[in-house]
Design an enzyme around this catalytic site. Structure first.
Site, PDB file in Angstrom:
ATOM      1  N   CYS A 202       0.813  -1.222   0.000  1.00 12.13           N
ATOM      2  CA  CYS A 202       0.000   0.000   0.000  1.00 12.13           C
ATOM      3  C   CYS A 202       0.848   1.274   0.000  1.00 12.13           C
ATOM      4  O   CYS A 202       0.301   2.385  -0.086  1.00 12.13           O
ATOM      5  CB  CYS A 202      -0.949   0.005   1.191  1.00 12.13           C
TER       6      CYS A 202
ATOM      7  N   CYS B 182     -27.502 -39.680  10.480  1.00 13.05           N
ATOM      8  CA  CYS B 182     -28.696 -38.945  10.055  1.00 13.05           C
ATOM      9  C   CYS B 182     -29.733 -39.862   9.421  1.00 13.05           C
ATOM     10  O   CYS B 182     -30.841 -39.423   9.085  1.00 13.05           O
ATOM     11  CB  CYS B 182     -28.318 -37.834   9.077  1.00 13.05           C
TER      12      CYS B 182
ATOM     13  N   CYS C 114     -22.200 -43.985  -0.328  1.00 18.56           N
ATOM     14  CA  CYS C 114     -21.093 -44.857  -0.696  1.00 18.56           C
ATOM     15  C   CYS C 114     -19.800 -44.240  -0.185  1.00 18.56           C
ATOM     16  O   CYS C 114     -19.458 -43.117  -0.563  1.00 18.56           O
ATOM     17  CB  CYS C 114     -21.025 -45.030  -2.218  1.00 18.56           C
TER      18      CYS C 114
ATOM     19  N   HIS D 142     -25.555 -47.293  -4.181  1.00 13.61           N
ATOM     20  CA  HIS D 142     -25.651 -47.657  -5.590  1.00 13.61           C
ATOM     21  C   HIS D 142     -25.289 -49.134  -5.769  1.00 13.61           C
ATOM     22  O   HIS D 142     -24.845 -49.553  -6.835  1.00 13.61           O
ATOM     23  CB  HIS D 142     -24.776 -46.763  -6.476  1.00 13.61           C
TER      24      HIS D 142
ATOM     25  N   CYS E 262     -39.300 -40.663 -49.991  1.00 15.44           N
ATOM     26  CA  CYS E 262     -38.525 -40.689 -51.225  1.00 15.44           C
ATOM     27  C   CYS E 262     -37.037 -40.669 -50.929  1.00 15.44           C
ATOM     28  O   CYS E 262     -36.566 -39.947 -50.034  1.00 15.44           O
ATOM     29  CB  CYS E 262     -38.901 -39.488 -52.093  1.00 15.44           C
TER      30      CYS E 262
ATOM     31  N   CYS F  12     -30.047 -31.267 -50.883  1.00 13.27           N
ATOM     32  CA  CYS F  12     -29.493 -30.507 -49.760  1.00 13.27           C
ATOM     33  C   CYS F  12     -29.989 -29.067 -49.852  1.00 13.27           C
ATOM     34  O   CYS F  12     -29.831 -28.405 -50.879  1.00 13.27           O
ATOM     35  CB  CYS F  12     -27.967 -30.560 -49.804  1.00 13.27           C
TER      36      CYS F  12
END
Length: 524
Positions: free
Chosen positions: A146, A266, A271, A280, A325, A330
């Site tokens: 500073c 809780c 995992c 899982h 068809c 394009c």
């Protein structure tokens, strides 16, 4: 330290139940088997048998985590004869591996301290003696950040220097440290502000510079870093829970053989291996990550484009056929070509609605590539739709519980049953939801499994469980009839629930044992 380079450490706590004899009464006298058994007493359920694929774990509080750190710091402080904050800084640098720290320190104390961002042994900052004031001979000072000037008197009170000798004003120090803590979430590795200096700012000056709130956050970050560094600790990922799980039986090298599901205080599962905020099982962590990435990214969009679109052979624009068809034009470059063989339409003569041209190489390659892409997409959608269906059904558990609770109340009023007698319905819902979660992840596993005899056995168990779940779910959704119908429904639901649980245990037990026996082969 493990053989594959992973750092492990364990903490031992005294068991509060040590010395407790369950067969002794309050007076310390032994109770005989005859006295202990009372036919009128409720039967005590035996704890579930531990499976070979289950892991031992403990749920810790933050206070226990802090006690762990304090114990390790005191141990290292005594062995190395350094101050407590020096021991703590060393342990954080070596990820709380005290064995590695001691080996490095006794081999070369200076290198160990300097690499951790501390003063070398000759420095007073690593001595257990009182620190001499670094401002014994104050002089005028200009803060290099500073550019504020300080007199001799102000230098002693309004500036601060670490053991490295780099001095800055307290205002700049405070702003720097607060930013590191509150914005960057840094704690144990906050370094000196001098460019290129790796000296660590220890806890004592930080507590002196910042407010109590910032100091509290700083120490919380230190605790979080401790848990993150420890391979045997993991935070419970569920919102609002501050517990930590300790498990030393699930190192990374074992995650191809174990699915270390644990239950926090809780009440939620997680995992321990990958931190997934639910069970899982029966899928290992590596396959779960691959599946979630496959479901989340654009890989299946690319598969759909390959299966349903082609590129213009002239400008490479992506084209989707929207009519019957085969004569395509394009819209971008106006090139006319055949959708079947991708050749120029001018070569087809008057064969407007059919293509009898066959290129031995490119034609077969294009069709094979198209067919393979479509087959890959269909296979993925087969497993994904079933995975998503069971996930969606499991997510509706709140509504399922509400509708079941209303039926339970109806059974109480119409059949004069007690609340305990109608609990069979809630237990059946719990069984259905747990089975659906297992079925959901079983489709993820099936997607990556190589086709062999073991895969067919797995799918047979999967099919039997799914049938049983659907039958039980249908029974639970039936309307409540008269008293006789309620008694019959209760019997059916109870029997079906037991069967679902049996099929669930068979699928889970066989699959998880298969990892230990190396029976499963994956296509990744």
């Amino acid at each position: 330290m493990s053989s594959d380079g992973e750092e492990e450490f364990e903490f031992e706590f005294e068991d509060d139940d040590e010395g407790f004899d369950p067969e002794a009464d309050s007076a310390g006298e032994s109770i005989s088997d005859a006295e202990a058994f009372d036919i009128m007493s409720p039967t005590l359920e035996e704890p579930p048998e531990k499976k070979p694929y289950d892991v031992n774990y403990r749920v810790r509080t933050m206070q226990e985590i802090m006690d762990m750190q304090t114990k390790e710091v005191k141990k290292v402080q005594s062995l190395l004869e350094v101050p407590a904050d020096t021991a703590a800084t060393l342990l954080r640098y070596y990820a709380w591996n005290s064995e590695k720290l001691q080996e490095q320190f006794w081999n070369d104390p200076t290198a160990a301290l300097v690499s951790a961002g501390l003063s070398p042994p000759s420095s007073p900052s690593t001595s257990t003696q009182p620190l001499p004031s670094p401002l014994a001979s104050p002089r005028p000072f200009e803060c290099p950040i500073c550019c504020m000037d300080y007199t001799k008197e102000q230098t002693a009170t309004q500036t601060l220097a670490l053991g490295c000798g780099h001095r800055f004003c307290r205002g700049c120090w405070t702003e720097y440290v607060v930013g590191k803590i509150t914005t960057e979430g840094e704690s144990g590795r906050i370094q000196c502000m001098e460019s290129g200096c790796s000296r660590i700012v220890r806890a004592e000056p930080i507590d002196e510079l910042v407010t109590s709130d910032v100091s509290k956050k700083y120490h919380n970050l230190l605790n979080q870093a401790f848990v993150s560094d420890a391979p045997s600790l993991r935070w419970c990922p569920h919102p609002g829970c501050e517990h930590i799980i300790e498990c030393s039986q699930a190192p990374q090298k074992m995650l191809n053989q174990l699915v270390p599901t644990v239950t926090c205080r809780c009440g939620n599962d997680l995992c321990f291996g990958c931190g997934y905020p639910a069970s899982h099982r029966p899928v290992i962590c590596r396959i779960v990550k691959l599946w979630e990435k496959k479901c989340a990214d654009d890989s299946e969009t690319a598969n759909w484009l390959q299966a349903n679109t082609k590129e213009c052979t002239k400008c490479q624009s992506t084209i989707e056929k929207n009519g019957g068809c085969n004569h395509m034009t394009c819209k971008k470059c106006k090139w006319e070509f055949c959708w079947v063989c991708m050749g120029p339409w001018s070569e087809h003569g008057t064969a407007w609605y059919q293509c009898n041209r066959f290129d031995e190489k490119s034609g077969s390659d294009n069709r094979d590539h198209q067919a393979k892409s479509r087959q890959s997409l269909e296979r993925y959608l087969h497993y994904f739709n079933r995975w998503a269906n069971h996930e969606h059904s499991a997510k509706l558990d709140a509504d399922f519980y509400k509708s079941t609770q209303k039926k339970m109340e109806q059974m109480q009023s119409s059949a004069n049953m007690s609340w305990i007698e109608v609990q069979f319905a809630k237990q059946a819902v719990d069984t259905v939801i747990a089975a659906r979660i297992t079925l959901k992840w079983s489709y993820c596993m099936a997607f990556y499994l190589k086709r062999n005899n073991m895969t067919e056995l797995f799918e047979d168990n999967q099919r039997d469980l799914e049938r049983a779940v659907e039958t039980l779910g249908y029974s639970l959704e039936q309307n409540i009839g008269d008293v006789g119908a309620i008694a019959k429904l209760r019997q059916e639901v109870t029997n079906q629930s037991a069967y679902v649980q049996k099929r669930h245990d068979i699928l889970m037990d066989d699959t998880l044992r298969g990892y230990l026996e190396h029976r499963w082969e994956f296509t990744v």
